[in-house]
Write a protein that holds these residues in place. Structure first.
Motif, PDB file in Angstrom:
ATOM      1  N   SER A  61       0.834  -1.192   0.000  1.00 37.18           N
ATOM      2  CA  SER A  61       0.000   0.000   0.000  1.00 37.18           C
ATOM      3  C   SER A  61       0.874   1.250   0.000  1.00 37.18           C
ATOM      4  O   SER A  61       1.897   1.315   0.687  1.00 37.18           O
ATOM      5  CB  SER A  61      -0.904   0.008   1.233  1.00 37.18           C
ATOM      6  OG  SER A  61      -1.567   1.256   1.356  1.00 37.18           O
ATOM      7  N   THR A  62       0.454   2.243  -0.726  1.00 42.02           N
ATOM      8  CA  THR A  62       1.211   3.496  -0.772  1.00 42.02           C
ATOM      9  C   THR A  62       1.132   4.255   0.551  1.00 42.02           C
ATOM     10  O   THR A  62       1.884   5.206   0.768  1.00 42.02           O
ATOM     11  CB  THR A  62       0.700   4.406  -1.903  1.00 42.02           C
ATOM     12  OG1 THR A  62      -0.699   4.658  -1.709  1.00 42.02           O
ATOM     13  CG2 THR A  62       0.901   3.757  -3.261  1.00 42.02           C
ATOM     14  N   ASP A  63       0.229   3.841   1.441  1.00 40.58           N
ATOM     15  CA  ASP A  63       0.083   4.486   2.735  1.00 40.58           C
ATOM     16  C   ASP A  63       0.808   3.714   3.842  1.00 40.58           C
ATOM     17  O   ASP A  63       0.644   4.011   5.015  1.00 40.58           O
ATOM     18  CB  ASP A  63      -1.408   4.599   3.094  1.00 40.58           C
ATOM     19  CG  ASP A  63      -1.664   5.635   4.179  1.00 40.58           C
ATOM     20  OD1 ASP A  63      -0.958   6.656   4.209  1.00 40.58           O
ATOM     21  OD2 ASP A  63      -2.564   5.411   5.020  1.00 40.58           O
ATOM     22  N   SER A  64       1.625   2.725   3.459  1.00 36.49           N
ATOM     23  CA  SER A  64       2.224   1.843   4.462  1.00 36.49           C
ATOM     24  C   SER A  64       3.621   2.268   4.898  1.00 36.49           C
ATOM     25  O   SER A  64       4.217   1.634   5.766  1.00 36.49           O
ATOM     26  CB  SER A  64       2.276   0.405   3.928  1.00 36.49           C
ATOM     27  OG  SER A  64       3.149   0.308   2.807  1.00 36.49           O
ATOM     28  N   ASP A  66       6.233   5.680   6.022  1.00 36.02           N
ATOM     29  CA  ASP A  66       6.201   7.060   6.513  1.00 36.02           C
ATOM     30  C   ASP A  66       7.470   7.832   6.189  1.00 36.02           C
ATOM     31  O   ASP A  66       7.600   8.989   6.560  1.00 36.02           O
ATOM     32  CB  ASP A  66       5.979   7.073   8.030  1.00 36.02           C
ATOM     33  CG  ASP A  66       4.659   6.428   8.413  1.00 36.02           C
ATOM     34  OD1 ASP A  66       3.666   6.643   7.707  1.00 36.02           O
ATOM     35  OD2 ASP A  66       4.634   5.685   9.420  1.00 36.02           O
ATOM     36  N   TYR A  88      -2.323   9.319  -3.672  1.00 39.85           N
ATOM     37  CA  TYR A  88      -2.764   9.862  -2.388  1.00 39.85           C
ATOM     38  C   TYR A  88      -3.993  10.755  -2.553  1.00 39.85           C
ATOM     39  O   TYR A  88      -4.851  10.827  -1.674  1.00 39.85           O
ATOM     40  CB  TYR A  88      -1.634  10.663  -1.732  1.00 39.85           C
ATOM     41  CG  TYR A  88      -0.486   9.829  -1.234  1.00 39.85           C
ATOM     42  CD1 TYR A  88      -0.683   8.537  -0.761  1.00 39.85           C
ATOM     43  CD2 TYR A  88       0.812  10.336  -1.218  1.00 39.85           C
ATOM     44  CE1 TYR A  88       0.379   7.769  -0.306  1.00 39.85           C
ATOM     45  CE2 TYR A  88       1.875   9.580  -0.754  1.00 39.85           C
ATOM     46  CZ  TYR A  88       1.652   8.304  -0.303  1.00 39.85           C
ATOM     47  OH  TYR A  88       2.701   7.548   0.157  1.00 39.85           O
ATOM     48  N   THR A  92      -5.747   6.368  -2.506  1.00 33.92           N
ATOM     49  CA  THR A  92      -5.351   5.963  -1.157  1.00 33.92           C
ATOM     50  C   THR A  92      -5.051   7.218  -0.341  1.00 33.92           C
ATOM     51  O   THR A  92      -3.894   7.627  -0.233  1.00 33.92           O
ATOM     52  CB  THR A  92      -4.095   5.061  -1.204  1.00 33.92           C
ATOM     53  OG1 THR A  92      -4.265   4.036  -2.186  1.00 33.92           O
ATOM     54  CG2 THR A  92      -3.839   4.408   0.157  1.00 33.92           C
ATOM     55  N   ARG A  94      -3.886   9.830   2.044  1.00 32.99           N
ATOM     56  CA  ARG A  94      -2.794   9.769   3.016  1.00 32.99           C
ATOM     57  C   ARG A  94      -3.320  10.124   4.402  1.00 32.99           C
ATOM     58  O   ARG A  94      -3.862  11.198   4.618  1.00 32.99           O
ATOM     59  CB  ARG A  94      -1.684  10.738   2.590  1.00 32.99           C
ATOM     60  CG  ARG A  94      -0.435  10.695   3.463  1.00 32.99           C
ATOM     61  CD  ARG A  94       0.445   9.543   3.131  1.00 32.99           C
ATOM     62  NE  ARG A  94       1.346   9.245   4.250  1.00 32.99           N
ATOM     63  CZ  ARG A  94       2.184   8.231   4.280  1.00 32.99           C
ATOM     64  NH1 ARG A  94       2.254   7.405   3.250  1.00 32.99           N
ATOM     65  NH2 ARG A  94       2.951   8.028   5.325  1.00 32.99           N
ATOM     66  N   LYS A  95      -3.163   9.200   5.364  1.00 32.18           N
ATOM     67  CA  LYS A  95      -3.654   9.423   6.719  1.00 32.18           C
ATOM     68  C   LYS A  95      -2.600  10.076   7.599  1.00 32.18           C
ATOM     69  O   LYS A  95      -2.905  10.924   8.429  1.00 32.18           O
ATOM     70  CB  LYS A  95      -4.107   8.097   7.335  1.00 32.18           C
ATOM     71  CG  LYS A  95      -5.241   7.403   6.580  1.00 32.18           C
ATOM     72  CD  LYS A  95      -5.621   6.114   7.269  1.00 32.18           C
ATOM     73  CE  LYS A  95      -6.732   5.388   6.511  1.00 32.18           C
ATOM     74  NZ  LYS A  95      -6.268   4.893   5.192  1.00 32.18           N
ATOM     75  N   LYS A 129       0.213  16.910   3.837  1.00 37.33           N
ATOM     76  CA  LYS A 129       0.521  15.547   4.263  1.00 37.33           C
ATOM     77  C   LYS A 129       1.957  15.139   3.931  1.00 37.33           C
ATOM     78  O   LYS A 129       2.369  14.029   4.253  1.00 37.33           O
ATOM     79  CB  LYS A 129      -0.450  14.561   3.607  1.00 37.33           C
ATOM     80  CG  LYS A 129      -1.880  14.686   4.102  1.00 37.33           C
ATOM     81  CD  LYS A 129      -1.999  14.255   5.567  1.00 37.33           C
ATOM     82  CE  LYS A 129      -3.440  14.253   6.038  1.00 37.33           C
ATOM     83  NZ  LYS A 129      -3.565  13.806   7.441  1.00 37.33           N
TER      84      LYS A 129
END
Length: 257
Positions: A61-64, A66, A88, A92, A94-95, A129
């Motif tokens: 995942s691209t959000d996995s 940091d 993003y 997906t 970005r969180k 982000k």
């Protein structure tokens, strides 16, 4: 004792080679990309143009991650960033904050390239982000649970290109980036558990802004590393694979250290 040495203990660190090809994607290899899974977190290093395809082909995942490290501002090393930003924005969200660290002008060039590729997108929200950090040659920076050190590689002028060392989770990884021969690289890599070293050429040894196989083979003993894997492989090297005695990486290769 070498001051760079990090004790090799604790949970294993896994490095996935997403792209091991040169700028020409020689022999169909993907351009630069490396994923590091360590107890302290997940790091993406380099962002070649095929980054999204490589990540998603490997179920990543691209959000996995940091932290994203970029060695220099040639397209085969950072041109995948606009597609990551696109993902993003639309696929997906970005969180968490993503730190993108690399040479000077990385932030400016990233947004310039993104604007050129997607000129009508509103970028203010996604910019909040992303945090850009400049890695200064000759210095070390604490990024999350990792110490990231950099030296200047003899590859680009006047722009700065970097060789990078990552220490964390009881392990150490060094990436040459694109580099001509550099005695500082020998010092930077000393004691590393894994040394990812570019090897673009074989016959074209006169090109001083890239490393070549005859030079690396003749000087292998100078690199005091636990494991050395060749990457950024060009046509001259890949076409003579039977003659290569040093370990060569390949797309999708997983290395546990």
């Amino acid at each position: 004792m070498n001051p760079n040495r990090t004790a090799s203990n604790g949970a294993p660190v896994t490095v996935t080679l997403l792209g091991t090809g040169d700028a020409f994607a020689s022999f169909g290899r993907s351009q630069s990309g490396y994923l590091i899974d360590a107890p302290g977190g997940r790091i993406l290093m380099e962002a070649g143009p095929g980054l999204l395809q490589a990540l998603k082909s490997n179920g990543v995942s691209t959000d996995s991650f940091d932290l994203l490290l970029i060695s220099h501002l040639h397209g085969d090393h950072f041109a995948g960033l606009p597609f990551l930003i696109l993902d993003y924005m639309w696929e997906t969200p970005r969180k968490k904050l993503l730190t993108i660290a690399g040479p000077a002008k990385l932030e400016q060039r990233t947004w310039l390239l993104t604007r050129a590729m997607f000129p009508h997108f509103e970028l203010d929200k996604i910019k909040r982000k992303l945090k850009f950090v400049v890695l200064e040659p000759g210095s070390s920076t604490r990024l999350g649970k990792f110490k990231v050190s950099a030296i200047r590689s003899p590859h680009t002028k006047p722009e700065i290109s970097l060789s990078i060392r990552i220490d964390g989770g009881g392990k150490s990884i060094v990436f040459s980036g694109d580099s001509g021969w550099n005695d500082e690289l020998v010092e930077l890599s000393a004691g590393a558990d894994l040394f990812l070293c570019e090897c673009t050429y074989y016959e074209s040894a006169h090109l001083k802004f890239h490393l070549n196989y005859p030079l690396l083979a003749a000087n292998r003993d100078k690199f005091k590393v636990r494991r050395m894997v060749l990457t950024h492989l060009g046509r001259e090297v890949l076409s003579r694979e039977d003659e290569i005695a040093l370990e060569m990486g390949y797309d999708g290769m997983k290395i546990e250290i």
